[in-house]
Design a protein around this motif. Structure first.
Motif, PDB file in Angstrom:
ATOM      1  N   ASP A  52       4.637 -12.359   9.503  1.00 47.65           N
ATOM      2  CA  ASP A  52       5.163 -11.004   9.380  1.00 47.65           C
ATOM      3  C   ASP A  52       4.511 -10.352   8.161  1.00 47.65           C
ATOM      4  O   ASP A  52       4.817 -10.699   7.018  1.00 47.65           O
ATOM      5  N   SER A  53       3.630  -9.405   8.419  1.00 53.10           N
ATOM      6  CA  SER A  53       2.856  -8.797   7.326  1.00 53.10           C
ATOM      7  C   SER A  53       3.672  -7.834   6.474  1.00 53.10           C
ATOM      8  O   SER A  53       3.186  -7.352   5.442  1.00 53.10           O
ATOM      9  N   THR A  54       4.910  -7.524   6.885  1.00 50.20           N
ATOM     10  CA  THR A  54       5.751  -6.643   6.070  1.00 50.20           C
ATOM     11  C   THR A  54       6.550  -7.429   5.030  1.00 50.20           C
ATOM     12  O   THR A  54       7.299  -6.849   4.248  1.00 50.20           O
ATOM     13  N   ASP A  55       6.390  -8.751   5.030  1.00 51.17           N
ATOM     14  CA  ASP A  55       7.081  -9.621   4.073  1.00 51.17           C
ATOM     15  C   ASP A  55       6.107  -9.970   2.943  1.00 51.17           C
ATOM     16  O   ASP A  55       5.131 -10.695   3.145  1.00 51.17           O
ATOM     17  N   GLU A  56       6.383  -9.458   1.758  1.00 47.73           N
ATOM     18  CA  GLU A  56       5.472  -9.639   0.623  1.00 47.73           C
ATOM     19  C   GLU A  56       5.268 -11.114   0.286  1.00 47.73           C
ATOM     20  O   GLU A  56       4.154 -11.544  -0.032  1.00 47.73           O
ATOM     21  N   ASN A  57       6.326 -11.896   0.365  1.00 47.47           N
ATOM     22  CA  ASN A  57       6.224 -13.326   0.039  1.00 47.47           C
ATOM     23  C   ASN A  57       5.308 -14.055   1.024  1.00 47.47           C
ATOM     24  O   ASN A  57       4.544 -14.947   0.637  1.00 47.47           O
ATOM     25  N   VAL A  58       5.381 -13.650   2.288  1.00 51.37           N
ATOM     26  CA  VAL A  58       4.516 -14.253   3.311  1.00 51.37           C
ATOM     27  C   VAL A  58       3.050 -13.944   2.999  1.00 51.37           C
ATOM     28  O   VAL A  58       2.183 -14.815   3.074  1.00 51.37           O
ATOM     29  N   GLU A  61       1.885 -16.073   0.166  1.00 47.56           N
ATOM     30  CA  GLU A  61       1.680 -17.463   0.594  1.00 47.56           C
ATOM     31  C   GLU A  61       0.377 -17.634   1.372  1.00 47.56           C
ATOM     32  O   GLU A  61      -0.257 -18.691   1.326  1.00 47.56           O
ATOM     33  N   ALA A  80       5.777  -0.693  10.525  1.00 49.87           N
ATOM     34  CA  ALA A  80       5.170  -1.958  10.084  1.00 49.87           C
ATOM     35  C   ALA A  80       3.789  -1.714   9.478  1.00 49.87           C
ATOM     36  O   ALA A  80       3.407  -2.330   8.485  1.00 49.87           O
ATOM     37  N   THR A  84       3.114  -2.557   5.622  1.00 53.71           N
ATOM     38  CA  THR A  84       2.050  -3.543   5.353  1.00 53.71           C
ATOM     39  C   THR A  84       1.021  -2.964   4.395  1.00 53.71           C
ATOM     40  O   THR A  84       0.602  -3.621   3.436  1.00 53.71           O
ATOM     41  N   MET A  87       2.437  -2.854   0.897  1.00 52.09           N
ATOM     42  CA  MET A  87       2.456  -4.204   0.299  1.00 52.09           C
ATOM     43  C   MET A  87       1.058  -4.598  -0.200  1.00 52.09           C
ATOM     44  O   MET A  87       0.901  -5.142  -1.298  1.00 52.09           O
TER      45      MET A  87
END
Length: 223
Positions: A52-58, A61, A80, A84, A87
């Motif tokens: 999920d590119s909208t999750d900064e932690n992902v 990582e 999204a 994205t 981010m």
């Protein structure tokens, strides 16, 4: 060192970019939420992951900060796409290219700092329209909202004449920046250059001027 790329969104547009970059030997990280699409590109891209590119932690990582250029090719989900891009800007990505769905989407992307916004459907539509108008128009590239570059096969009215004779710049406001001949490209040709039958002229100018040039020197040759 090779540049490293990431393509987020593996639809037709993102998928074709991923394939082409990989074909050119580039390091490509392919990202999508759809497992089937990721599986389709796992043997094409250097790395293909479901994320999920909208999750900064992902994104962190995945090591996205080490990527030189990220292409955001998310399909219909504008939210999204925008999140994205935001981010990626916050993470300090050097270059971000984003596919826009419409003019409003483009305005938002520009405001939040996208380096390049592309409209593949619109741009391809313009290219096809130019090719429909005349078989002699071989390619079309939009530089801005009102400036373009076109490749035009020499028409009957051009053959045997020099660039001075045709006087394209004075008559139509366009510039001949190159001539393709026998797989060679003559950049900035001399005014005394004679146009031959199989020549392809590379023309740059405002869309309205290019249209006049096509209408007067190209279209009539096809009729």
């Amino acid at each position: 060192m090779k540049k490293e790329y990431a393509v987020i969104g593996l639809g037709r547009f993102g998928g074709s970019i991923c394939k082409e970059l990989s074909r050119e030997g580039m390091e490509v990280l392919a990202i999508d939420l759809d497992e089937d699409k990721v599986n389709e590109y796992k043997d094409i891209a250097s790395h293909a992951v479901i994320a999920d590119s909208t999750d900064e932690n992902v994104l962190k990582e995945l090591g996205i900060r080490n990527i030189d250029h990220v292409i955001v090719a998310i399909g219909d989900n504008q939210q999204a796409s925008i999140l994205t891009t935001l981010m990626l800007k916050e993470l300090g990505i050097k270059k971000i290219t984003v596919k826009a769905q419409n003019d409003y989407h483009e305005k938002v992307l520009n405001k939040i700092g996208a380096d390049q916004v592309v409209h593949p459907e619109r741009d391809m539509g313009k290219r096809i329209a130019h090719n429909i108008i005349s078989n002699n128009v071989l390619d079309y590239l939009e530089l801005s909202d009102d400036h373009s570059v076109v490749e035009v096969k020499a028409g009957k009215k051009m053959i045997g004449k020099t660039l001075v004779d045709l006087d394209i710049r004075a008559r139509y406001g366009c510039n001949v920046v190159g001539i393709k001949r026998n797989k060679e490209i003559n950049v900035s040709p001399l005014a005394s250059e004679v146009i031959l039958e199989e020549d392809v002229l590379i023309i740059i100018g405002e869309d309205k001027d290019i249209f006049r040039f096509e209408k007067n020197l190209v279209v009539e040759d096809d009729e």
